[in-house]
Design a protein around this motif. Structure first.
Motif, short mmCIF file in Angstrom:
data_model
loop_
_atom_site.label_atom_id
_atom_site.label_comp_id
_atom_site.label_asym_id
_atom_site.label_seq_id
_atom_site.Cartn_x
_atom_site.Cartn_y
_atom_site.Cartn_z
N LEU A 1 0.82 -1.20 0.00
CA LEU A 1 0.00 0.00 0.00
C LEU A 1 0.87 1.27 0.00
N VAL A 2 0.52 2.22 -0.87
CA VAL A 2 1.26 3.48 -0.96
C VAL A 2 0.26 4.63 -0.97
N LYS A 3 0.52 5.65 -0.14
CA LYS A 3 -0.28 6.87 -0.19
C LYS A 3 0.64 8.07 0.05
N THR A 4 0.65 8.98 -0.90
CA THR A 4 1.48 10.17 -0.72
C THR A 4 0.59 11.41 -0.68
N PHE A 5 0.99 12.36 0.17
CA PHE A 5 0.37 13.69 0.18
C PHE A 5 1.46 14.68 -0.22
N GLY A 6 1.43 15.14 -1.43
CA GLY A 6 2.52 16.00 -1.90
C GLY A 6 3.83 15.21 -1.86
N LEU B 1 0.82 -6.10 5.26
CA LEU B 1 0.34 -6.57 6.55
C LEU B 1 -0.50 -7.81 6.29
N ASP B 2 -0.44 -8.80 7.19
CA ASP B 2 -1.48 -9.82 7.13
C ASP B 2 -2.05 -10.02 8.51
N ILE B 3 -3.35 -9.93 8.58
CA ILE B 3 -4.06 -10.03 9.85
C ILE B 3 -4.78 -11.36 9.87
N ARG B 4 -4.47 -12.18 10.89
CA ARG B 4 -5.09 -13.50 10.97
C ARG B 4 -6.44 -13.42 11.64
N ALA B 5 -7.33 -14.30 11.21
CA ALA B 5 -8.66 -14.32 11.80
C ALA B 5 -8.54 -14.58 13.29
N GLY B 6 -9.22 -13.76 14.08
CA GLY B 6 -9.27 -13.98 15.51
C GLY B 6 -8.19 -13.28 16.31
N GLU B 7 -7.19 -12.74 15.64
CA GLU B 7 -6.12 -12.10 16.42
C GLU B 7 -6.42 -10.63 16.69
N ARG C 1 -8.35 6.77 -0.40
CA ARG C 1 -8.04 5.90 -1.54
C ARG C 1 -6.51 5.80 -1.69
N PRO C 2 -5.95 4.60 -1.66
CA PRO C 2 -4.50 4.49 -1.81
C PRO C 2 -4.05 4.80 -3.23
N ASP C 3 -2.78 5.23 -3.36
CA ASP C 3 -2.24 5.50 -4.70
C ASP C 3 -1.83 4.21 -5.39
N ALA C 4 -1.36 3.23 -4.61
CA ALA C 4 -0.96 1.96 -5.19
C ALA C 4 -1.12 0.87 -4.15
N GLY C 5 -1.11 -0.37 -4.62
CA GLY C 5 -1.23 -1.49 -3.72
C GLY C 5 -2.66 -2.00 -3.64
N GLY C 6 -2.84 -3.09 -2.90
CA GLY C 6 -4.16 -3.69 -2.84
C GLY C 6 -4.50 -4.16 -1.45
N ILE C 7 -5.81 -4.26 -1.20
CA ILE C 7 -6.30 -4.75 0.09
C ILE C 7 -7.26 -5.90 -0.18
N HIS C 8 -7.00 -7.05 0.42
CA HIS C 8 -7.89 -8.20 0.25
C HIS C 8 -8.49 -8.56 1.58
N PHE C 9 -9.81 -8.71 1.57
CA PHE C 9 -10.52 -9.05 2.79
C PHE C 9 -11.18 -10.40 2.59
N ASP C 10 -10.77 -11.36 3.38
CA ASP C 10 -11.28 -12.72 3.24
C ASP C 10 -11.16 -13.21 1.79
N GLY C 11 -10.02 -12.93 1.19
CA GLY C 11 -9.74 -13.42 -0.15
C GLY C 11 -10.30 -12.57 -1.27
N GLU C 12 -11.07 -11.54 -0.92
CA GLU C 12 -11.71 -10.73 -1.95
C GLU C 12 -11.00 -9.37 -2.05
N ASP C 13 -10.76 -8.92 -3.27
CA ASP C 13 -10.11 -7.63 -3.47
C ASP C 13 -11.11 -6.52 -3.18
#
Lengths: 251, 314, 306
Positions: free
Chosen positions: A11-16, A26-32, A56-68
């Protein structure tokens, strides 16, 4: 890998010129309960904002329970089960505490194109809301206008709203910030009752709270994750110590 | 209960309105029937604006557009000899809802100052459209030669009948708005007004709800337009003049936003003040302007704030 | 429809555009910096037109009338700011809209009391009345050229002030961070009054230039104000660049639409139908343009940051 609920990739986010989020994985395990710590200005709130869909990020992706979910907005993510609290308490100040929580229940009870029956008479909304308020110790404050609640109570109310959405993951942005000692202790106790039952990302400055609650900790400095691990590993990490000592030297 | 005082005040107010025609006739002052009928028609417009402005936080500066749409729907149908009231008023409501759908679809994507300017601009567009269509009188407008016809049901040319019809619609709309804003639907638009970010964060998408509220308000005001053209028996683009939008807005604010009785109280107060001032001097708008500024600066919650039981937070 | 006619209308569009720009610049500055919606901006335009007319009749000198009218609107603007608007900065937009709506009613009536309700015609000094031959066959009024020139000069000057001067630096900083500017020891109240007066003088300038072309009349300010809103919505609130671009675009579209839509329609539909539809469509054109821009970019074409 099946138990990874939230997967953050590059994930990338720039302000100026400022890289507020700099290639974060990051990976977050279920239940932790996963704490994100770091000095002021490390980009913690910006990161949470991107996870919740407010930024909104400039680049990168976020997947939640396998879904983008990278392209989804905040409300769509909330419907998928990602619920957040804000660093600055965000509630409906002119509604009662019960109305606040009932609205959160309503948001997950099908569409709201129901025009005639008073929502305040709908037990399917009010009963669960009452139960949650009770769990948070706000049971006898249900009919108080939210603006008239004490600061700590307002923070609790926000957590109650978050829980009322029956989330699959909580994003808590400094839940004990600005609370008195007693209040913050009660909040930590309450959050520890959620441990194991809920997946939680916890951004927090209060190290006592972090080390009491977290299963794992990621340390964010200048937008980058410099370390990730169990509380013991983080405590022992020399780089983390340097980052924090650096902050203290500046202050 | 403080709210009970307000309820009693509202019931007494409506009862006085109901008692007005026989009293006026007994005193041989039928003029008052006409006067208060006009007040109530504008109150209907204010009630509809209150739904989106008071409860939904949508500061529409173009609500007079629907007075115009409703008025022109009746006027144009009558011009072609179609004077069936059910049809005319149905078209007035439908066309207003449709225009509200289009204006709302564009403007609700924005917020704050953009929303104010866009709603104002679209209404101005309709105003200029009214002026430029010579067929329907252009700038000068046109007369409504026959009032809307309801067969044996109603005769609008009878002042008292028309009066009670307007009163009934007013009460019905106040009740409808009251039910709407307390329903699940209403809670969503009120929530979006109170805290849009929180509303999204718990999983609502406010847009469709706001849009539907905007359409309902437009449709209600469209009916007010149909009533107004029957009241004046005349139609001009001035129905949609931007100052009209400002006035309706002020009626809502003056009475107290987001209250059931506020729009009615505000409308009667403002129009009485206007009528009194204009009887006294031709330059009454000078004083009205000063009054407006003073109300905004010093009476933030409108007249309703002077009654007991007002909300503490403005 | 020959080339010269089109060129003439393009110049007219540009002239209307720079006029809209003079209005939009003040309005967008005041909004961007003080977060104030000022509906009474149109009233200042009207005040400028009337003051110039009166001063010209009184002194007989057009340049002197211009100076007096500018100073007059500057003072009126600062007075209005100090007496009413200052307390509204912290209020919500609804309150600002209502209070400034009240100011409009007040000013329109005040003007009517002083000068009457009927339109006031202003003559021009002889040296501004003529035409210049721009191309062979195209004679264009000197006065309209002057308006274009003044408008573009003001645009350049504004750009210079906002980007290159200390005042401009304070203005930009004030827009993004009030407390920071206050901490620098700058009297922010005074700064706001000056900025507001400056915006008022720009509106006054537009008004005094407009007087001789469109005639002065109570309510003249609101007609142009709503078109200026369209400009600002298209350009993006708070952006001078957006105001200039939006103003020229709206000026062109409106002017060319009014001039050519009817004859163009007549080639497609019957002349009679075009006679009716042409003016109606032309009057709606800029609003349709606004809707299209908003559908694509809800923040306008040049959204300002922060």
């Amino acid at each position: 890998m099946a138990d990874i609920l939230l997967d953050v990739r590059g994930l990338v986010k720039t302000f100026g010129a400022l890289r507020a989020t700099d290639n974060v994985y990051l990976d977050i395990r279920a239940g932790e309960t996963h704490a994100i710590i770091g000095p002021n200005g490390a980009g913690k709130t910006t990161l949470i904002g991107q996870l919740a869909g407010n930024i909104r990020p400039d680049a990168g992706g976020i997947h939640f329970d396998g879904e983008d979910i990278t392209g989804l907005g905040a409300s769509a993510r909330a419907r998928k089960g990602l619920a957040r609290s804000f660093q600055i308490t965000s509630i409906y100040r002119e509604f009662t505490a019960l109305d606040n929580v009932a609205l959160a229940v309503q948001a997950h009870a099908g569409h709201s194109f129901r025009f005639w029956r008073p929502a305040s008479k709908e037990s399917t909304l009010r009963d669960p809301a009452r139960t949650i308020l009770h769990d948070l110790g706000l049971g006898d404050r249900a009919d108080v206008q939210a603006a008239n609640l004490a600061h700590g109570e307002q923070r609790q109310l926000e957590i109650a709203m978050v829980l009322a959405t029956r989330p699959r993951m909580l994003l808590l942005d400094e839940p004990v910030a600005g609370m008195g000692v007693d209040e913050s202790q009660r909040m930590v106790e309450f959050l520890s009752t959620l441990k194991g039952r809920q997946t939680i990302i916890l951004v927090e400055h209060d190290m006592d709270a972090v080390f009491t609650l977290a299963d794992r900790i990621s340390v964010l400095v200048y937008g980058q994750v410099i370390a990730s691990g169990t509380p013991e590993e983080i405590r022992a990490n020399p780089e983390v110590r340097r980052a924090y000592l650096g902050e203290e030297a500046e202050a | 209960m403080l709210t009970r005082i307000r309820t009693i005040a509202l019931v007494l107010g409506l009862a006085s309105l109901a008692a007005l025609p026989p009293v006026a006739l007994a005193l041989d002052e039928p003029f008052y029937i006409d006067l208060f009928r006009r007040f109530m028609i504008f109150a209907i417009a204010a009630v509809s604006l209150n739904l989106i402005l008071g409860y939904g936080g949508m500061v529409s500066f173009g609500h007079a557009a629907y007075l115009g749409i409703g008025g022109y729907a009746v006027g144009i149908l009558a011009y072609y000899g179609i004077d069936n009231g059910f049809l005319q008023w149905g078209v007035a409501i439908g066309a207003s809802a449709l225009v509200a759908l289009v204006i709302g679809a564009v403007s609700i994507r924005t917020s704050g100052i953009y929303f104010i300017m866009i709603t104002l601009a679209f209404t101005q567009m309709l105003y200029f459209l009214g002026i430029s269509v010579e067929e329907y009188g252009g700038d000068d407008g046109m007369s409504l030669l026959t009032l809307s016809q309801f067969g044996e049901w109603l005769d609008l040319s009878d002042a008292t009948t028309f009066y009670y019809l307007v009163l009934a619609i007013l009460i019905a709309f106040m009740y409808i708005v009251h039910r709407l804003v307390n329903s699940r639907f209403g809670m969503v638009i009120r929530a979006a007004k109170s805290n849009e970010v929180r509303t999204r964060a718990i999983g609502f998408s406010p847009y469709p709800y706001k849009l539907v509220a905007f359409m309902i308000a437009g449709a209600m005001c469209g009916l007010a337009g149909a009533l107004l053209v029957n009241h004046t028996a005349y139609l001009t683009p001035d129905f949609m003049h931007w100052t009209r939008s400002g006035e309706i807005m002020f009626m809502v604010i003056l009475g107290g936003v987001g209250t059931t009785a506020g729009p009615l109280v505000g409308t009667v107060a403002l129009l009485l003040l206007e009528d009194t001032l204009s009887a006294w001097t031709t330059h009454w708008q000078l004083f009205l302007g000063i009054f407006l500024v003073l109300v905004v600066l010093f009476a933030k919650r409108g007249l309703a704030g002077l009654l007991p039981g007002g909300k503490r937070n403005g | 429809m020959n080339f010269l006619v089109v060129l003439e209308q393009i110049l007219n569009g540009l002239q209307f555009g720079v006029m809209l720009f003079l209005m939009a610049a003040g309005l967008t500055l005041v909004f961007g910096i003080m977060n104030l919606v000022n509906l009474a901006h149109g009233s200042l335009y009207m005040v400028g037109a009337y003051l110039a007319t009166a001063a010209y009749q009184w002194t007989g000198s057009f340049p002197l009338a211009v100076v007096l009218a500018l100073a007059g609107t500057l003072i009126v603007g600062m007075l209005v700011e100090v007496v009413t608007l200052r307390t509204l900065y912290e209020r919500d937009h609804l309150d600002q809209v209502l209070a400034t709506f009240g100011l409009i009613l007040f000013f329109n009536e005040l003007i009517a009391i002083i000068w009457g309700r009927s339109a006031l015609y202003t003559s021009l000094p002889r040296y501004l009345e003529g035409h210049v031959e721009l191309l062979s066959g195209l004679n264009y009024p000197v006065y309209r050229l002057l308006i274009i020139f003044v408008g573009l000069a003001v645009a350049g000057l504004l750009w210079y002030v906002v980007t290159r001067t200390r005042l401009g630096m304070l203005i930009r900083a004030g827009a993004s961070n009030r407390t920071m500017v206050a901490a620098l020891g700058v009297n922010i109240r005074l700064l706001y009054t000056i900025v507001f007066g400056f915006g008022a003088a720009l509106a006054g300038l537009a008004g005094l230039l407009a007087g001789p072309i469109y005639t002065a009349q109570p309510g003249m300010g609101e007609l142009i104000l709503i078109q200026v809103f369209v400009v600002i919505v298209i350009g993006g609130i708070g952006s001078i660049r957006g105001a200039l671009f939006g103003a020229v675009l709206v000026g062109m579209v409106d002017t060319l639409g009014r001039a050519f839509l009817k004859p163009m329609l007549a080639t497609v539909i019957s002349l009679e139908a075009a006679q009716t539809a042409g003016p109606a469509l032309a009057s709606m054109l800029i609003y349709v343009l606004m809707a299209v821009v908003l559908a694509i970019r809800p923040e306008g074409l040049f959204p300002s940051r922060g």
